[in-house]
Design a protein around this motif. Structure first.
Motif, PDB file in Angstrom:
ATOM      1  N   UNK A 144      21.015  38.964  48.812  1.00 33.17           N
ATOM      2  CA  UNK A 144      21.253  40.410  48.797  1.00 33.17           C
ATOM      3  C   UNK A 144      22.652  40.735  49.311  1.00 33.17           C
ATOM      4  N   UNK A 145      23.048  40.110  50.413  1.00 31.68           N
ATOM      5  CA  UNK A 145      24.389  40.347  50.970  1.00 31.68           C
ATOM      6  C   UNK A 145      25.457  39.902  49.981  1.00 31.68           C
ATOM      7  N   UNK A 146      25.249  38.728  49.365  1.00 30.28           N
ATOM      8  CA  UNK A 146      26.228  38.193  48.407  1.00 30.28           C
ATOM      9  C   UNK A 146      26.390  39.130  47.217  1.00 30.28           C
ATOM     10  N   UNK A 147      25.276  39.645  46.693  1.00 31.18           N
ATOM     11  CA  UNK A 147      25.345  40.542  45.541  1.00 31.18           C
ATOM     12  C   UNK A 147      26.092  41.823  45.893  1.00 31.18           C
ATOM     13  N   UNK A 148      25.817  42.383  47.070  1.00 34.21           N
ATOM     14  CA  UNK A 148      26.478  43.626  47.473  1.00 34.21           C
ATOM     15  C   UNK A 148      27.978  43.443  47.667  1.00 34.21           C
ATOM     16  N   UNK A 149      28.401  42.236  48.011  1.00 32.81           N
ATOM     17  CA  UNK A 149      29.834  41.994  48.186  1.00 32.81           C
ATOM     18  C   UNK A 149      30.600  42.027  46.858  1.00 32.81           C
ATOM     19  N   UNK A 150      29.890  41.992  45.735  1.00 35.09           N
ATOM     20  CA  UNK A 150      30.542  42.130  44.438  1.00 35.09           C
ATOM     21  C   UNK A 150      30.739  43.601  44.054  1.00 35.09           C
ATOM     22  N   UNK A 151      30.008  44.507  44.691  1.00 32.39           N
ATOM     23  CA  UNK A 151      30.078  45.930  44.323  1.00 32.39           C
ATOM     24  C   UNK A 151      31.486  46.501  44.470  1.00 32.39           C
ATOM     25  N   UNK A 247      35.000  49.052  32.530  1.00 31.19           N
ATOM     26  CA  UNK A 247      35.751  47.837  32.850  1.00 31.19           C
ATOM     27  C   UNK A 247      34.789  46.766  33.337  1.00 31.19           C
ATOM     28  N   UNK A 248      35.226  45.519  33.290  1.00 30.03           N
ATOM     29  CA  UNK A 248      34.341  44.438  33.741  1.00 30.03           C
ATOM     30  C   UNK A 248      33.983  44.616  35.214  1.00 30.03           C
ATOM     31  N   UNK A 249      34.926  45.101  36.017  1.00 30.99           N
ATOM     32  CA  UNK A 249      34.640  45.336  37.427  1.00 30.99           C
ATOM     33  C   UNK A 249      33.550  46.378  37.615  1.00 30.99           C
ATOM     34  N   UNK A 250      33.563  47.419  36.792  1.00 28.30           N
ATOM     35  CA  UNK A 250      32.528  48.450  36.886  1.00 28.30           C
ATOM     36  C   UNK A 250      31.174  47.919  36.446  1.00 28.30           C
ATOM     37  N   UNK A 251      31.170  47.124  35.392  1.00 24.71           N
ATOM     38  CA  UNK A 251      29.914  46.484  34.969  1.00 24.71           C
ATOM     39  C   UNK A 251      29.379  45.575  36.075  1.00 24.71           C
ATOM     40  N   UNK A 252      30.274  44.785  36.669  1.00 27.51           N
ATOM     41  CA  UNK A 252      29.870  43.867  37.734  1.00 27.51           C
ATOM     42  C   UNK A 252      29.298  44.635  38.923  1.00 27.51           C
ATOM     43  N   UNK A 253      29.937  45.727  39.308  1.00 23.55           N
ATOM     44  CA  UNK A 253      29.463  46.522  40.438  1.00 23.55           C
ATOM     45  C   UNK A 253      28.081  47.114  40.153  1.00 23.55           C
ATOM     46  N   UNK A 254      27.910  47.658  38.947  1.00 22.64           N
ATOM     47  CA  UNK A 254      26.625  48.260  38.582  1.00 22.64           C
ATOM     48  C   UNK A 254      25.523  47.200  38.529  1.00 22.64           C
TER      49      UNK A 254
END
Length: 327
Positions: A144-151, A247-254
């Motif tokens: 969970x922490x790892x995933x949130x660090x991509x946001x 953008x790819x960053x926005x897709x990754x964050x979502x």
């Protein structure tokens, strides 16, 4: 001070929520609401969905998505092995990667804890109840922490980027150990209810990780796992030509945010419905909704297929080894 405030407010919220009794608990109702939201979206966009078609190239994108999603599970299993090693355990009698891959499919059973039950059942005789419980429970917290660090890769997002970095502070020993002990006590009772004596009595001294450092290597591996998971999702985005909508960053964050919510609120098997609803709510206003629905549905299918293939590969390998031993 920030963490203390979060914990204090969390306790207050839990106190008030505890006074409201709902059959099955809040997580079940959140899941039902999420599933209802997805079903309504599917019905309302049914005609548009039927008009969508996949080209030959799009099908190859989905096949690639299955392969990458399968690879993500191997990375996840490796991350767990790194975590168990960081905790100071290297059980030579257990193949941790096959154990992880074969038990991972059990998360789809009602209750969402049977993969934890299987890992506890195998680990407990070799590590003891307390260390086995820590090895099993710290892994989803790290995920969970790892995933949130991509946001934050999606930009500031009205402060969401900063908020998603704060959970990483929970892995600081001062905050991690009390949280982990509390999780262990709560989960031990739940596991014993579904499998009597699985955990049993655990002494206070054996609770916690027993480490006084930050799990950098384990966290890095879990971030790599989420990146692989997103790559499988990105293949679905490419298949339906939605890559230019954000953008790819926005897709990754979502994706990372939705995946975390699906992990934390898993009343339905595998977070079914929760992930999809969160993603739709997050980007539905910026992306054509019918293709987006197709993307999330295809991702659910290829991720499930990958889970099945990983478990089948382990079962096939074990059967082959057994056959060779017999002969």
């Amino acid at each position: 001070m920030v963490i203390s405030g979060l914990i204090r407010h969390g306790r207050g919220l839990r106190f008030w929520l505890g006074k409201v009794a709902l059959p099955g608990g809040f997580r079940l109702w959140i899941t039902l609401a999420s599933l209802a939201f997805v079903v309504v979206a599917l019905v309302s966009h049914g005609a548009q969905l039927r008009q969508l078609s996949l080209s030959g190239l799009a099908c190859w994108w989905l096949v690639l998505g299955v392969g990458i999603s399968w690879s993500s599970l191997v990375v996840n299993a490796l991350a767990w092995r790194v975590l168990v090693g960081w905790l100071g355990h290297r059980p030579r009698q257990i193949s941790l990667i096959p154990l992880f891959l074969s038990s991972n499919l059990l998360k789809y059973l009602p209750g969402g804890i049977w993969h934890l039950v299987e890992r506890m059942r195998v680990l407990r005789p070799h590590l003891g109840a307390g260390p086995a419980l820590a090895s099993v429970l710290l892994e989803p917290l790290l995920m969970a922490v790892a995933a949130l660090l991509w946001v934050p890769f999606g930009g500031w997002q009205s402060g969401l980027a900063m908020a998603c970095c704060l959970p990483a502070m929970l892995l600081i020993p001062r905050w991690r150990e009390p949280l982990l002990r509390r999780l262990e006590r709560a989960k031990a009772k739940q596991l014993d209810r579904v499998d009597a004596g699985l955990v049993g009595v655990v002494s206070a001294e054996s609770l916690g990780s027993g480490r006084d450092d930050y799990p950098w290597s384990s966290l890095a591996m879990e971030m790599l796992f989420v990146a692989f998971r997103f790559a499988g999702f990105w293949c679905c985005v490419m298949a339906f030509s939605l890559s230019t909508s954000l953008s790819m960053g926005e897709w990754l964050a979502a994706f990372a945010l939705a995946w975390t919510v699906g992990l934390v609120v898993p009343a339905a098997p595998g977070g079914l419905g929760v992930f999809e609803a969160t993603l739709l709510l997050r980007v539905g206003s910026e992306v054509p909704e019918a293709p987006l629905l197709a993307v999330v549905l295809c991702y659910r299918v290829i991720a499930t297929i990958a889970d099945g293939l990983a478990a089948a590969a382990v079962a096939g390998d074990r059967a082959l080894l057994k056959r060779q031993t017999v002969h």
